[in-house]
Scaffold this motif. Structure first.
Motif, PDB file in Angstrom:
ATOM      1  N   UNK A  98       0.895  -1.223  -0.111  1.00 52.87           N
ATOM      2  CA  UNK A  98       0.096   0.177   0.078  1.00 52.87           C
ATOM      3  C   UNK A  98       0.870   1.274   0.165  1.00 52.87           C
ATOM      4  N   UNK A  99       1.860   1.359   0.771  1.00 55.60           N
ATOM      5  CA  UNK A  99       2.785   2.385   0.765  1.00 55.60           C
ATOM      6  C   UNK A  99       3.485   2.548  -0.431  1.00 55.60           C
ATOM      7  N   UNK A 100       3.950   1.505  -1.067  1.00 56.48           N
ATOM      8  CA  UNK A 100       4.713   1.571  -2.202  1.00 56.48           C
ATOM      9  C   UNK A 100       3.903   1.959  -3.206  1.00 56.48           C
ATOM     10  N   UNK A 101       2.821   1.454  -3.502  1.00 60.17           N
ATOM     11  CA  UNK A 101       1.749   2.104  -4.475  1.00 60.17           C
ATOM     12  C   UNK A 101       1.291   3.475  -4.454  1.00 60.17           C
ATOM     13  N   UNK A 102       1.659   4.065  -3.100  1.00 62.99           N
ATOM     14  CA  UNK A 102       1.491   5.594  -2.748  1.00 62.99           C
ATOM     15  C   UNK A 102       2.791   6.316  -3.236  1.00 62.99           C
ATOM     16  N   UNK A 103       3.756   5.603  -3.374  1.00 59.04           N
ATOM     17  CA  UNK A 103       5.223   6.421  -3.469  1.00 59.04           C
ATOM     18  C   UNK A 103       5.678   6.797  -2.234  1.00 59.04           C
ATOM     19  N   UNK A 104       5.297   6.177  -1.227  1.00 60.84           N
ATOM     20  CA  UNK A 104       5.665   6.572   0.420  1.00 60.84           C
ATOM     21  C   UNK A 104       6.953   5.454   0.588  1.00 60.84           C
ATOM     22  N   UNK A 105       8.063   5.892   0.923  1.00 55.51           N
ATOM     23  CA  UNK A 105       9.078   5.032   1.358  1.00 55.51           C
ATOM     24  C   UNK A 105       8.811   4.785   2.917  1.00 55.51           C
ATOM     25  N   UNK A 106       9.069   3.414   3.387  1.00 50.23           N
ATOM     26  CA  UNK A 106       9.119   3.204   4.744  1.00 50.23           C
ATOM     27  C   UNK A 106      10.458   3.046   5.070  1.00 50.23           C
ATOM     28  N   UNK A 107      10.766   4.051   5.902  1.00 50.85           N
ATOM     29  CA  UNK A 107      12.193   4.111   6.342  1.00 50.85           C
ATOM     30  C   UNK A 107      12.690   3.107   7.411  1.00 50.85           C
ATOM     31  N   UNK A 108      11.824   2.882   8.105  1.00 47.38           N
ATOM     32  CA  UNK A 108      11.836   1.820   9.561  1.00 47.38           C
ATOM     33  C   UNK A 108      10.663   1.215   9.772  1.00 47.38           C
ATOM     34  N   UNK A 109      10.700   0.029  10.221  1.00 47.79           N
ATOM     35  CA  UNK A 109       9.472  -0.861  10.535  1.00 47.79           C
ATOM     36  C   UNK A 109       9.680  -1.622  11.864  1.00 47.79           C
ATOM     37  N   UNK A 129       4.705  12.073   5.118  1.00 50.97           N
ATOM     38  CA  UNK A 129       3.183  11.595   6.008  1.00 50.97           C
ATOM     39  C   UNK A 129       2.318  10.946   5.324  1.00 50.97           C
ATOM     40  N   UNK A 130       1.591  10.046   5.582  1.00 43.09           N
ATOM     41  CA  UNK A 130       0.646   9.078   5.082  1.00 43.09           C
ATOM     42  C   UNK A 130      -0.663  10.110   4.870  1.00 43.09           C
TER      43      UNK A 130
END
Length: 387
Positions: A336-347, A365-366
């Motif tokens: 979901x985050x990838x499709x929105x072009x948002x990078x997950x920096x840590x998880x 920001x989401x």
């Protein structure tokens, strides 16, 4: 502005920790977080918007844990905050059981009009003579925060101490005295100990664990102390054992019709954590847990979700997700985050039984669309924008 409700009086030293961005309200439906001590919450209508409940104490049987978990409401408690107060009262309970202090005090009150009471005392005191703690064997069932403190204090009093805890934590193992002998069966406690003190949480697996059979296997004239929960003990069997002379005394901190006034029962009106220090410690810990959860998404000392910590939220965005512990959930979050072009920096993701919790730090920001898509994933119970 976050809103909080207190269902019981909470020490001001705790509430004063809330920054100005928090507002107290009596409207439960409008509350983001709740502080509670003994108030029953099982029949309350908890709003879906509620984030967390913090119990200023250890026991949480007054809180509907499963109901909260299904709503994505994290329930906290404050283990160890009241441990010293309970430990001290257990020691007092042991002294009350082996020395007839209460009986002696009552005799003095009854004879207050005797001008020769000083002389009469020398004859009367024989009826209240007892035994000492030094050299006796104490069995501690449950080596959590309270059990460890009690075990260590008993060693300092010159007692031999046996400890039983099949789930002994690393922290407890580090803190318990090396002079405490760790046994691997509660049966060893029952058979060998002069004093037995129980310190385990009330669960289906522990309810009635001090059973009729357990009582029968105890040493003659053993003293049983219960400062955890009354239903951990088959109290009808205990009263029978006291009447038969099998058990010397039963010291319990939870009055009920079975034990109140029963011969051999020393019943204390739930004073274990009733000290100013304990109430202050619990309030401070509970408020700090709530603030860290609201502002950073971190979970410390939860009883229905796993503990999970990503430190202070310093990135561009952070979201926290309460969800069921099912396969392939994390991959769906990243998609979901990838499709929105948002990078997950840590998880990070932690699980506990049926439930799990994830924190995602983002480089941006989401968006509302991302939150909506994450919320629609099967098994997701609540998605929250922390930042």
């Amino acid at each position: 502005m976050a809103k909080y409700t207190c269902l019981n009086p909470i020490a001001s030293c705790g509430l004063d920790i809330f920054p100005d961005t928090y507002e107290k309200t009596d409207d439960l439906a409008a509350s983001d977080v709740v502080l509670v001590r003994s108030a029953a919450m099982h029949d309350l209508d908890l709003p879906d918007s509620m984030l967390a409940v913090a119990r200023a104490g250890a026991g949480v049987n007054n809180i509907p844990l499963d109901k909260c978990a299904e709503k994505g409401i994290v329930v906290f408690n404050t283990p160890g905050a009241n441990a010293n107060g309970v430990k001290e009262l257990v020691i007092a309970g042991m002294l009350l059981a082996c020395r007839d202090i209460a009986g002696g005090i009552s005799w003095v009150k009854e004879n207050k009009g005797d001008a020769g009471i000083a002389k009469s005392t020398e004859k009367a005191k024989k009826a209240f003579a007892g035994t000492e703690l030094m050299g006796k064997t104490l069995g501690v069932i449950g080596l959590g925060a309270i059990g460890v403190k009690l075990a260590n204090a008993a060693v300092d009093l010159g007692m031999k101490v046996l400890g039983y805890d099949p789930y002994l934590s690393l922290n407890s193992a580090w803190n318990v005295s090396t002079q405490v002998k760790h046994v691997f069966s509660a049966d060893d406690i029952y058979k060998e100990c002069d004093f037995i003190s129980i310190h385990v949480p009330l669960m289906d697996s522990t309810k009635g664990m001090i059973s009729r059979e357990a009582i029968a296997s105890m040493k003659e004239n053993a003293v049983v102390l219960n400062f955890a929960r009354d239903t951990l003990v088959d109290e009808e069997a205990m009263v029978e054992a006291l009447a038969a002379g099998k058990i010397r005394k039963y010291v319990v901190d939870f009055p009920n019709p079975t034990t109140a006034g029963a011969e051999g029962c020393i019943v204390i009106p739930h004073l274990g954590a009733s000290t100013a220090e304990s109430e202050d410690n619990c309030a401070v810990m509970a408020v700090n847990e709530l603030i860290d959860y609201v502002e950073n998404g971190n979970i410390t000392h939860s009883v229905n979700y796993p503990d999970c910590n990503m430190g202070v939220c310093s990135g561009a965005g952070r979201i926290a997700i309460c969800h069921r512990n099912v396969k392939n959930t994390i991959s769906q979050y990243t998609a979901v985050c990838g499709d929105a072009g948002i990078n997950i920096s840590d998880m990070t993701n932690k699980s506990r039984g049926e439930y799990a919790y994830s924190i995602l730090d983002l480089d941006a920001p989401a968006t509302a669309e991302v939150i909506e898509k994450l919320s629609a994933i099967e098994g997701v119970l609540k998605v929250r924008v922390v930042k």
